[in-house]
Motif scaffolding. Structure first.
Motif, PDB file in Angstrom:
ATOM      1  N   ALA A 175       0.803  -1.215   0.000  1.00  0.00           N
ATOM      2  CA  ALA A 175       0.000   0.000   0.000  1.00  0.00           C
ATOM      3  C   ALA A 175       0.839   1.268   0.000  1.00  0.00           C
ATOM      4  O   ALA A 175       0.496   2.245  -0.675  1.00  0.00           O
ATOM      5  CB  ALA A 175      -0.947  -0.009   1.197  1.00  0.00           C
ATOM      6  N   GLU A 176       1.941   1.300   0.746  1.00  0.00           N
ATOM      7  CA  GLU A 176       2.739   2.531   0.824  1.00  0.00           C
ATOM      8  C   GLU A 176       3.390   2.854  -0.516  1.00  0.00           C
ATOM      9  O   GLU A 176       3.401   4.005  -0.957  1.00  0.00           O
ATOM     10  CB  GLU A 176       3.784   2.419   1.927  1.00  0.00           C
ATOM     11  N   LYS A 177       3.948   1.861  -1.177  1.00  0.00           N
ATOM     12  CA  LYS A 177       4.543   2.102  -2.493  1.00  0.00           C
ATOM     13  C   LYS A 177       3.464   2.450  -3.517  1.00  0.00           C
ATOM     14  O   LYS A 177       3.711   3.243  -4.436  1.00  0.00           O
ATOM     15  CB  LYS A 177       5.347   0.888  -2.941  1.00  0.00           C
ATOM     16  N   ALA A 178       2.281   1.865  -3.349  1.00  0.00           N
ATOM     17  CA  ALA A 178       1.180   2.193  -4.260  1.00  0.00           C
ATOM     18  C   ALA A 178       0.757   3.647  -4.075  1.00  0.00           C
ATOM     19  O   ALA A 178       0.437   4.340  -5.050  1.00  0.00           O
ATOM     20  CB  ALA A 178      -0.005   1.261  -4.007  1.00  0.00           C
ATOM     21  N   ARG A 179       0.759   4.110  -2.840  1.00  0.00           N
ATOM     22  CA  ARG A 179       0.443   5.512  -2.579  1.00  0.00           C
ATOM     23  C   ARG A 179       1.493   6.423  -3.250  1.00  0.00           C
ATOM     24  O   ARG A 179       1.131   7.431  -3.884  1.00  0.00           O
ATOM     25  CB  ARG A 179       0.411   5.781  -1.080  1.00  0.00           C
ATOM     26  N   ALA A 180       2.748   6.045  -3.132  1.00  0.00           N
ATOM     27  CA  ALA A 180       3.808   6.836  -3.770  1.00  0.00           C
ATOM     28  C   ALA A 180       3.664   6.821  -5.283  1.00  0.00           C
ATOM     29  O   ALA A 180       3.920   7.831  -5.956  1.00  0.00           O
ATOM     30  CB  ALA A 180       5.178   6.284  -3.352  1.00  0.00           C
TER      31      ALA A 180
END
Length: 335
Positions: A175-180
């Motif tokens: 999720a964090e990399k997807a947000r980035a």
């Protein structure tokens, strides 16, 4: 099958009239001209009539309202989000068919046999022939590169097509990399996300951006439209991949209702739709890719080149849609 047959069938469905034993009733969100050719082929081969009821909106609500009195045997729709919505409405029954399970790749069917994909469409990059060099963009991750600042067009981030793509990013990278990733693509947008997929290609043609996120089948639709042919001819299709994965695909699919008054005939239709003959007809009319390995692609679709579909199971992606929606809203992608 004629348009008159379709209209009569639609009326019968609306009135809840009983179906005949040699018929199959299909609720579909796809317009009749997109599926009539393959249904006509089925009728020629089996003698079983297919009655189509085109339901543009409110399909799930209608099935829930009709309950076990529904005349619908089968439901045909597009996009994993729509298929999952029907599953969650608890209006379907599983279909145990060795033919379907063998023909449809595991990633493109429900683990509990509630739906099966019939065709796939890839979420790809349309790149300007004049302003983007071959090989300049090859992965979805490339879209966050600052060199694309002010050069990307796309429809709304909260549209089902883009949410499914972001769900795939989540599945691959977390999720964090997807947000980035969503923030990076947003930073590179040429303009506020708006319009449909075709209008993004029009923007490339008009010089407003250089690349867009668009589904493959729109190329065929635009080339067939004299008013849009120039847009299509200004771009080429690039099949990006995830780092360590393949090209993101979505589906058109079919499922059987719990009510299904003509279950045996409906199973025959489902199995016919994954036969080599039907796959070639259905995929060509829709400018989509057959799910059956070795089935013939149309000459136009074949001209776009080969690609490796991502192996992620679409049911798993559907579960990640709420997270994808939350990310798109939190990063203000469409603002």
């Amino acid at each position: 099958m004629t348009i008159r047959t379709t209209l009569l069938a639609t009326a019968a469905c609306a009135l809840g009239l009983p179906a005949l034993a040699d018929e199959v009733n299909v609720y579909t969100t796809r317009q009749a001209f997109l599926i009539e050719p393959v249904m006509e082929a089925f009728t020629r081969e089996t003698g079983i009539k297919v009655n189509l009821a085109f339901i543009e909106k409110g399909l799930v609500e209608r099935l829930k309202s009709e309950g076990d009195r529904s005349p619908a045997d089968l439901v045909m729709t597009v996009d994993i989000a729509n298929l999952n919505q029907i599953v969650e409405a608890d209006v379907l029954q599983p279909v145990d068919s060795a033919v379907l399970e063998a023909a449809v790749p595991e990633a493109l069917q429900s683990p509990d046999n509630l739906w099966f994909a019939l065709t796939t469409r890839a979420r790809v990059i349309y790149a300007s022939k004049d302003r983007v060099a071959d090989g300049e963009v090859t992965t979805y991750e490339d879209l966050t590169d600052p060199k694309w600042k002010g050069r990307i067009c796309t429809r709304a981030g909260v549209h089902d097509y883009n949410l499914a793509l972001l769900a795939a990013v989540i599945a691959h990278d977390g999720a964090e990399k997807a947000r980035a990733w969503a923030e990076g693509v947003k930073a590179n947008l040429a303009k506020k996300p708006e319009g449909n997929d075709r209008s993004q290609v029009k923007s490339i043609w008009a010089g407003e951006c250089d690349i867009s996120l668009t589904n493959t089948y729109y190329m065929g639709a635009m080339l067939a439209d004299p008013d849009q042919k120039a847009w299509a001819e200004s771009v080429r299709i690039v099949f990006p991949t995830f780092e360590g994965g393949g090209t993101h695909v979505n589906v058109s699919g079919i499922a059987m209702t719990k009510a299904a008054p003509n279950r045996d005939a409906a199973v025959k239709l489902m199995e016919f739709l994954v036969s080599p003959e039907a796959q070639a007809i259905y995929a060509e009319v829709n400018h989509e890719f057959p799910v059956l390995e070795g089935a013939k692609r149309s000459d136009l679709v074949a001209s776009w080149g080969d690609f490796t579909p991502d192996a992620l199971n679409l049911t798993e992606l559907a579960k990640l849609r709420p997270t994808a929606l939350k990310i798109m809203e939190e990063v203000g992608f469409d603002n």
